[in-house]
Design a protein around this motif. Sequence first.
Motif, PDB file in Angstrom:
ATOM      1  N   GLY A  17       0.786  -1.197   0.000  1.00  0.00           N
ATOM      2  CA  GLY A  17       0.000   0.000   0.000  1.00  0.00           C
ATOM      3  C   GLY A  17       0.835   1.271   0.000  1.00  0.00           C
ATOM      4  O   GLY A  17       0.301   2.328   0.267  1.00  0.00           O
ATOM      5  N   ILE A  18       2.138   1.188  -0.275  1.00  0.00           N
ATOM      6  CA  ILE A  18       2.962   2.388  -0.300  1.00  0.00           C
ATOM      7  C   ILE A  18       3.150   2.813  -1.752  1.00  0.00           C
ATOM      8  O   ILE A  18       3.457   2.005  -2.618  1.00  0.00           O
ATOM      9  CB  ILE A  18       4.343   2.135   0.338  1.00  0.00           C
ATOM     10  N   ASP A  19       2.964   4.087  -2.006  1.00  0.00           N
ATOM     11  CA  ASP A  19       3.155   4.612  -3.353  1.00  0.00           C
ATOM     12  C   ASP A  19       4.623   5.050  -3.481  1.00  0.00           C
ATOM     13  O   ASP A  19       5.051   6.005  -2.833  1.00  0.00           O
ATOM     14  CB  ASP A  19       2.214   5.802  -3.572  1.00  0.00           C
ATOM     15  N   ALA A  20       5.404   4.287  -4.290  1.00  0.00           N
ATOM     16  CA  ALA A  20       6.830   4.612  -4.471  1.00  0.00           C
ATOM     17  C   ALA A  20       7.190   4.441  -5.929  1.00  0.00           C
ATOM     18  O   ALA A  20       6.680   3.548  -6.623  1.00  0.00           O
ATOM     19  CB  ALA A  20       7.686   3.696  -3.614  1.00  0.00           C
ATOM     20  N   GLY A  21       8.117   5.247  -6.393  1.00  0.00           N
ATOM     21  CA  GLY A  21       8.579   5.166  -7.772  1.00  0.00           C
ATOM     22  C   GLY A  21       9.493   3.957  -7.970  1.00  0.00           C
ATOM     23  O   GLY A  21      10.057   3.394  -7.029  1.00  0.00           O
ATOM     24  N   TYR A  22       9.669   3.588  -9.239  1.00  0.00           N
ATOM     25  CA  TYR A  22      10.498   2.442  -9.602  1.00  0.00           C
ATOM     26  C   TYR A  22      11.929   2.606  -9.066  1.00  0.00           C
ATOM     27  O   TYR A  22      12.493   1.680  -8.492  1.00  0.00           O
ATOM     28  CB  TYR A  22      10.504   2.262 -11.123  1.00  0.00           C
ATOM     29  N   SER A  23      12.516   3.780  -9.239  1.00  0.00           N
ATOM     30  CA  SER A  23      13.902   4.000  -8.804  1.00  0.00           C
ATOM     31  C   SER A  23      14.027   3.875  -7.287  1.00  0.00           C
ATOM     32  O   SER A  23      15.032   3.375  -6.773  1.00  0.00           O
ATOM     33  CB  SER A  23      14.406   5.368  -9.270  1.00  0.00           C
ATOM     34  N   THR A  24      13.011   4.297  -6.550  1.00  0.00           N
ATOM     35  CA  THR A  24      13.030   4.176  -5.093  1.00  0.00           C
ATOM     36  C   THR A  24      12.976   2.719  -4.679  1.00  0.00           C
ATOM     37  O   THR A  24      13.725   2.277  -3.799  1.00  0.00           O
ATOM     38  CB  THR A  24      11.847   4.942  -4.472  1.00  0.00           C
ATOM     39  N   VAL A  25      12.116   1.945  -5.330  1.00  0.00           N
ATOM     40  CA  VAL A  25      11.980   0.518  -5.015  1.00  0.00           C
ATOM     41  C   VAL A  25      13.286  -0.217  -5.329  1.00  0.00           C
ATOM     42  O   VAL A  25      13.778  -1.016  -4.530  1.00  0.00           O
ATOM     43  CB  VAL A  25      10.783  -0.105  -5.774  1.00  0.00           C
ATOM     44  N   THR A  26      13.886   0.047  -6.503  1.00  0.00           N
ATOM     45  CA  THR A  26      15.131  -0.644  -6.856  1.00  0.00           C
ATOM     46  C   THR A  26      16.269  -0.254  -5.910  1.00  0.00           C
ATOM     47  O   THR A  26      17.103  -1.085  -5.572  1.00  0.00           O
ATOM     48  CB  THR A  26      15.539  -0.377  -8.321  1.00  0.00           C
ATOM     49  N   LYS A  27      16.299   0.991  -5.451  1.00  0.00           N
ATOM     50  CA  LYS A  27      17.324   1.398  -4.485  1.00  0.00           C
ATOM     51  C   LYS A  27      17.134   0.651  -3.171  1.00  0.00           C
ATOM     52  O   LYS A  27      18.110   0.181  -2.567  1.00  0.00           O
ATOM     53  CB  LYS A  27      17.283   2.907  -4.239  1.00  0.00           C
ATOM     54  N   MET A  28      15.878   0.515  -2.736  1.00  0.00           N
ATOM     55  CA  MET A  28      15.609  -0.208  -1.497  1.00  0.00           C
ATOM     56  C   MET A  28      16.018  -1.668  -1.626  1.00  0.00           C
ATOM     57  O   MET A  28      16.567  -2.252  -0.681  1.00  0.00           O
ATOM     58  CB  MET A  28      14.128  -0.082  -1.126  1.00  0.00           C
ATOM     59  N   ILE A  29      15.793  -2.257  -2.795  1.00  0.00           N
ATOM     60  CA  ILE A  29      16.184  -3.652  -3.030  1.00  0.00           C
ATOM     61  C   ILE A  29      17.717  -3.782  -2.990  1.00  0.00           C
ATOM     62  O   ILE A  29      18.255  -4.693  -2.369  1.00  0.00           O
ATOM     63  CB  ILE A  29      15.610  -4.160  -4.374  1.00  0.00           C
ATOM     64  N   ARG A  30      18.414  -2.845  -3.660  1.00  0.00           N
ATOM     65  CA  ARG A  30      19.891  -2.863  -3.634  1.00  0.00           C
ATOM     66  C   ARG A  30      20.414  -2.695  -2.215  1.00  0.00           C
ATOM     67  O   ARG A  30      21.324  -3.393  -1.781  1.00  0.00           O
ATOM     68  CB  ARG A  30      20.464  -1.764  -4.527  1.00  0.00           C
ATOM     69  N   ASP A  31      19.852  -1.726  -1.471  1.00  0.00           N
ATOM     70  CA  ASP A  31      20.287  -1.478  -0.092  1.00  0.00           C
ATOM     71  C   ASP A  31      20.062  -2.691   0.799  1.00  0.00           C
ATOM     72  O   ASP A  31      20.843  -2.941   1.725  1.00  0.00           O
ATOM     73  CB  ASP A  31      19.560  -0.270   0.504  1.00  0.00           C
ATOM     74  N   ALA A  32      19.012  -3.438   0.532  1.00  0.00           N
ATOM     75  CA  ALA A  32      18.714  -4.636   1.318  1.00  0.00           C
ATOM     76  C   ALA A  32      19.564  -5.824   0.886  1.00  0.00           C
ATOM     77  O   ALA A  32      19.598  -6.859   1.563  1.00  0.00           O
ATOM     78  CB  ALA A  32      17.230  -4.983   1.199  1.00  0.00           C
ATOM     79  N   GLY A  33      20.259  -5.695  -0.255  1.00  0.00           N
ATOM     80  CA  GLY A  33      21.116  -6.777  -0.738  1.00  0.00           C
ATOM     81  C   GLY A  33      20.352  -7.917  -1.379  1.00  0.00           C
ATOM     82  O   GLY A  33      20.895  -8.999  -1.575  1.00  0.00           O
ATOM     83  N   ILE A  34      19.109  -7.691  -1.721  1.00  0.00           N
ATOM     84  CA  ILE A  34      18.290  -8.743  -2.322  1.00  0.00           C
ATOM     85  C   ILE A  34      18.787  -9.023  -3.738  1.00  0.00           C
ATOM     86  O   ILE A  34      18.981  -8.113  -4.534  1.00  0.00           O
ATOM     87  CB  ILE A  34      16.801  -8.335  -2.335  1.00  0.00           C
TER      88      ILE A  34
END
Length: 168
Positions: free
Chosen positions: A1-18
């Motif tokens: 339910g969070i509205d986030a842009g593609y670049s924000t989501v990919t950064k979060m994935i990179r930061d999490a090491g996924i």
Amino acid sequence: GIDAGYSTVTKMIRDAGIGQKQNSRCHQFPDLPGEEMQHDTTVYSVKINGEKTKVVCSGIYLRYSKMRYIKFYRTFNRFRMQCFFDEALRYWKYTAKRCVIDNTNLARLHGTGREAVFHPEMIAFAKQYGFEWFAHNIGHANRKAGTERNFWTTETNFLPGRTFVSME
């Protein structure tokens, strides 16, 4: 339910090491008192009496106590290596049980790493001082990172801005 842009989501994935392979640290070796010393050499071009001169820096590092000993030579061979060790170990009044080296032919007869066979002369030399030679595996230069620090300190602290009138 969070509205986030593609670049924000990919950064979060990179930061999490996924989805990324974890870089593992290099092998860790116990740092025990009296267990290990490390030796290496490197070549520098130094101004001596106004002329650029090639010199060989020999360095030994007593791992646990972090003591270092270096000396410069115009040329370096097996005899000079033995003289260097004698001088350094007498200065320290101590010898570790093992001396880690790269696969230099000054101490090594043939083979590399754990398969290294050392010159009988160098085995006899080490025995007099109570240590054994140990060649690290090819590609594992970090196995003797302490002695590499000798050279970094020499290059960034001792040599810059200095000129010399003689080898002495």
